[in-house]
Design an enzyme around this catalytic site. Structure first.
Site, mmCIF file in Angstrom:
data_model
loop_
_atom_site.group_PDB
_atom_site.id
_atom_site.type_symbol
_atom_site.label_atom_id
_atom_site.label_comp_id
_atom_site.label_asym_id
_atom_site.label_seq_id
_atom_site.Cartn_x
_atom_site.Cartn_y
_atom_site.Cartn_z
ATOM 1 N N CYS A 30 17.629 49.250 26.594
ATOM 2 C CA CYS A 30 18.983 49.668 26.940
ATOM 3 C C CYS A 30 19.025 50.763 27.992
ATOM 4 C CB CYS A 30 19.746 50.117 25.694
ATOM 5 S SG CYS A 30 18.971 51.510 24.827
ATOM 6 N N GLU B 48 25.448 53.091 19.596
ATOM 7 C CA GLU B 48 24.444 53.206 20.659
ATOM 8 C C GLU B 48 24.460 51.899 21.436
ATOM 9 O OE1 GLU B 48 22.921 55.842 21.478
ATOM 10 O OE2 GLU B 48 23.468 57.092 19.773
#
Length: 442
Positions: free
Chosen positions: A228, A194
């Site tokens: 993010c 991720e």
């Protein structure tokens, strides 16, 4: 492994984990406040509540997820019944980041345990206080053979990667993600990565500018931009640029006051290294709003930058901080030229009242996930997979996708011993033409 950690045992552990987190709620809030002054509201909704909701959702669906799935049998196997079985991979290594240090450690841990694995969890060394609370909770809930928290810096993490694991789950930067992937490849270990990227946010001429500004300011400056999936830069239709900038400025003042450094609602940068990296991105000649900083407090104000060149520092890499470049465009070709200048992002956002335009943007580009007329909220729905593509990540999780991520799915054919059809067996003399006709019907 699955015979040792039964479904009932997994559920018991998750219930115990739920109670331990509830018991340590104040400690979690205090730890994140000490680590980078994360506001208690943000800690509760994005760390504590998210994880508690994750556990409850998993408990509600675990038996169904884990149950063997019947599939239509192949006529070639007649008579038979055929299933997909989910089994744990085994020993799982989870490497968690610092930006959401509780949530992004606990969510994969929950899924890995639910799937029947054992876990070694490595939290970030940059969030010391949160790591200590994580350790306390895990030690309270799990036997050391079921799950354990280990601590250390980059060298220690590298030593962990040199060991053989059955699965590795990593959340962090693209640079470190490549190191993790390379280490995993040596043992053909499956991974979930991720990562991140430069997430574009497009504002077209039909957009509701006030709503767009409100939602973008909240999502961009939540956690001081250290998210993010935060919008990384704005692409706004040229004739709406200054109206939109005005809306952004009003919304920042409304949310954080005239001096955001004085509010308890705005987090700080994680450390001096990242503070220095971010302040170098701020070109004073490009500042439209904000630009203030305080190294002692690791503070950088919500900052808007005007038309930074694509070759400038702020446009070279993911910002991961409270700096928002504003770039104007005139037509879709301009949008295309800018977005395709970068690797596939983790998220893309489009604000538009034109449904055809919005659909065109979300289908034209490859990205992990996104929203129309909002930002970051796709993360909140456990029925949506979350993950990147290309340089923004490998694999996805959330909800059932989390259980599937930590499970190997094996196909099983069950056949009775009656009704054994001799057609497939040797000798094959005179069978070829007949079998060709049979197979052509399938």
């Amino acid at each position: 492994m699955s015979s040792i950690i039964t479904i009932d045992k997994r559920k018991a552990l998750l219930k115990k984990l739920l109670h331990s987190i509830q018991k340590n709620e104040v400690a979690i809030i205090e730890a994140l406040q000490k680590d980078f002054k994360k506001p208690s509201f943000e800690t509760y909704i994005s760390e504590i509540h998210y994880v508690l909701s994750d556990i409850k959702h998993t408990l509600s669906h675990l038996e169904k997820w884990a149950k063997p799935k019947w599939v239509w049998p192949s006529l070639l196997n007649f008579p038979s019944t055929e299933y997909i079985y989910s089994e744990p991979y085994g020993r799982v290594l989870i490497i968690a980041p610092w930006n959401y240090p509780f949530q992004l450690a606990m969510s994969p841990l929950i899924a890995a345990i639910a799937a029947g694995n054992t876990v070694v969890l490595k939290p970030s060394e940059l969030t010391f206080h949160t790591a200590q609370v994580l350790t306390k909770i895990v030690e309270d809930v799990f036997d050391v053979k079921q799950a354990v928290v280990v601590h250390g810096g980059a060298e220690f993490t590298q030593s962990l990667l040199e060991k053989r694991w059955d699965y590795i789950f990593f959340t962090g930067s693209v640079t470190v993600g490549k190191i993790v992937a390379a280490a995993a490849a040596k043992n053909l270990t499956p991974v979930t990565l991720e990562l991140g990227g430069k997430n574009p946010c497009i504002i077209d001429e039909s957009a509701n500018l006030e709503i767009a500004a409100k939602r973008i300011v909240w999502s961009k400056f939540f956690n001081a931009g250290q998210t993010c999936i935060a919008p990384d830069y704005i692409l706004v239709q040229g004739k709406e640029k200054y109206n939109f900038i005005n809306c952004l400025q009003k919304e920042i003042k409304r949310a954080y006051g005239e001096n955001p450094e004085e509010t308890a609602d705005f987090a700080r940068i994680i450390n001096s290294k990242n503070w220095n990296r971010l302040t170098k991105m701020i070109d004073p000649s490009r500042v439209l709003f904000g630009g203030q900083s305080n190294e002692k407090e690791l503070y950088i104000s919500p900052t808007l930058l005007d038309e930074p060149p694509l070759e400038s520092e702020v446009m070279k890499e993911e910002i991961f901080g409270p700096i928002l470049p504003i770039i104007s465009y005139h037509d879709e070709k301009d949008i295309d030229n800018i977005i395709k200048n970068y690797e596939k992002p983790l998220a893309l956002y489009i604000f538009s009242e034109d449904k055809k335009m919005a659909e065109k943007m979300i289908t034209r580009y490859s990205f992990g996930g996104g929203c129309v007329n909002d930002c970051i909220m796709h993360f909140s729905n456990k029925r949506l997979p979350f993950g990147g593509v290309g340089h923004s990540g490998i694999g996805s999780y959330h909800g059932k996708w989390s259980f599937d991520t930590f499970s190997h799915r094996k196909g099983i054919v069950k056949k009775p011993t009656w009704g054994d059809i001799p057609l497939r067996y040797a000798p094959y003399t005179k069978k070829t033409e007949f079998i060709k006709k049979v197979l052509s019907w399938l």
